[in-house]
Design an enzyme around this catalytic site. Structure first.
Site, PDB file in Angstrom:
ATOM      1  N   GLU A 123      13.471   3.515  -0.066  1.00 26.95           N
ATOM      2  CA  GLU A 123      12.821   4.035   1.142  1.00 26.95           C
ATOM      3  C   GLU A 123      13.653   3.744   2.392  1.00 26.95           C
ATOM      4  OE1 GLU A 123      10.803   5.898   0.181  1.00 26.95           O
ATOM      5  OE2 GLU A 123       9.985   5.058  -1.655  1.00 26.95           O
ATOM      6  N   PHE A 141       0.850  -1.190   0.000  1.00 29.49           N
ATOM      7  CA  PHE A 141       0.000   0.000   0.000  1.00 29.49           C
ATOM      8  C   PHE A 141       0.888   1.243   0.000  1.00 29.49           C
ATOM      9  CE2 PHE A 141      -2.171   3.409   2.301  1.00 29.49           C
ATOM     10  CZ  PHE A 141      -3.365   3.490   1.592  1.00 29.49           C
ATOM     11  N   GLY A 142       0.696   2.090  -0.999  1.00 33.91           N
ATOM     12  CA  GLY A 142       1.442   3.351  -1.092  1.00 33.91           C
ATOM     13  C   GLY A 142       0.566   4.524  -0.711  1.00 33.91           C
ATOM     14  N   TYR A 143       1.085   5.408   0.119  1.00 37.39           N
ATOM     15  CA  TYR A 143       0.295   6.565   0.569  1.00 37.39           C
ATOM     16  C   TYR A 143       1.017   7.882   0.289  1.00 37.39           C
ATOM     17  CZ  TYR A 143       3.609   6.102   4.382  1.00 37.39           C
ATOM     18  OH  TYR A 143       4.779   5.992   5.093  1.00 37.39           O
ATOM     19  N   GLY A 144       2.223   7.800  -0.254  1.00 38.66           N
ATOM     20  CA  GLY A 144       3.003   9.008  -0.549  1.00 38.66           C
ATOM     21  C   GLY A 144       3.425   8.969  -2.007  1.00 38.66           C
ATOM     22  N   SER A 145       4.738   9.043  -2.236  1.00 41.15           N
ATOM     23  CA  SER A 145       5.214   9.067  -3.622  1.00 41.15           C
ATOM     24  C   SER A 145       4.865   7.784  -4.359  1.00 41.15           C
ATOM     25  CB  SER A 145       6.719   9.298  -3.658  1.00 41.15           C
ATOM     26  OG  SER A 145       7.387   8.284  -2.945  1.00 41.15           O
TER      27      SER A 145
HETATM   28  C1  BEZ Z   1       4.503   5.522   0.117  1.00 40.12           C
HETATM   29  O1  BEZ Z   1       3.741   4.713   0.647  1.00 40.12           O
HETATM   30  O2  BEZ Z   1       4.163   6.155  -0.884  1.00 40.12           O
HETATM   31  C2  BEZ Z   1       5.829   5.739   0.691  1.00 40.12           C
HETATM   32  C3  BEZ Z   1       6.104   5.257   1.931  1.00 40.12           C
HETATM   33  C4  BEZ Z   1       7.341   5.478   2.451  1.00 40.12           C
HETATM   34  C5  BEZ Z   1       8.277   6.169   1.758  1.00 40.12           C
HETATM   35  C6  BEZ Z   1       7.976   6.666   0.532  1.00 40.12           C
HETATM   36  C7  BEZ Z   1       6.750   6.432  -0.013  1.00 40.12           C
END
Ligand code: BEZ
Length: 192
Positions: free
Chosen positions: A99, A24-28
């Site tokens: 990361e 699951f991605g929540y950022g980039s």
């Molecule tokens: C992400 O979930 O998008 C993410 C999480 C940690 C570092 C960078 C991106």
């Protein structure tokens, strides 16, 4: 804890028995999928909120002038929207390096927006990592982001791309949108 979490992540989860798993991605990771994936689906996780509380020395800032990127903080009753990717374990060879600045993998329940659920992995940078910056007023976070840049580019572009990606998915995130608002109010002043 040292900010470089690569080796800890490799020891924690090896996935020898799994051919595919959800991330699951929540950022980039929402807009920058620079890895192979089998499928992706808009999704959410419950009990977490996205916050610009993690320092970035290696992507969107430098050791002398860290930027700010998102991590997750435990927040009972909250939900965080993002993008889930079905990947093979080999992808972690790449992601653990990308990361590495304080992020540890954790297993959480993921709900797909179109229905269904699965366990999956997230990367979280907790308050005990050296790069953690924690809370600050929205305007101060925006000023720090406006001035920072690193090997992956301008910190402001990271924020604006995240806000755009959330809007494109029809998602609300008051924290992200408030910092975006403060950043845009600063104008184009601040690149060093
Ligand atoms: C992400 O979930 O998008 C993410 C999480 C940690 C570092 C960078 C991106």
């Amino acid at each position: 804890m040292s900010a470089d979490t690569t080796s800890i992540n490799r020891t924690l989860h090896r996935f020898h028995d799994q051919e595919q798993l959800w991330l699951f991605g929540y950022g980039s990771l929402i807009w920058k999928a620079d890895f192979e994936f089998i499928e992706r689906r808009p999704a959410r996780i419950r009990g977490w909120s996205r916050r610009f509380w993690q320092g970035s020395h290696d992507h969107r800032g430098t050791a002398a002038a860290p930027g700010r990127v998102v991590t997750l903080v435990a927040d009972p009753g909250a939900q965080c929207s993002g993008m889930a990717y079905l990947i093979t374990p080999a992808v972690f060879d790449h992601l653990d390096l990308r990361e590495k600045n304080g992020y540890l993998r954790e297993v959480v329940p993921i709900e797909f927006c179109a229905g269904g659920a699965s366990e999956g992995l997230i990367y979280i940078a907790g308050p005990d990592n050296e790069a953690f910056l924690g809370d600050a007023p929205d305007a101060a976070i925006a000023r720090q982001i406006a001035r920072a840049r690193g090997p992956s580019g301008l910190n402001r572009d990271y924020l604006l791309q995240l806000a755009d990606a959330l809007r494109a998915m029809g998602e609300e995130d008051p924290h992200v949108f408030a910092i975006e608002h403060e950043l845009l109010a600063l104008g184009p002043l601040t690149q060093q």
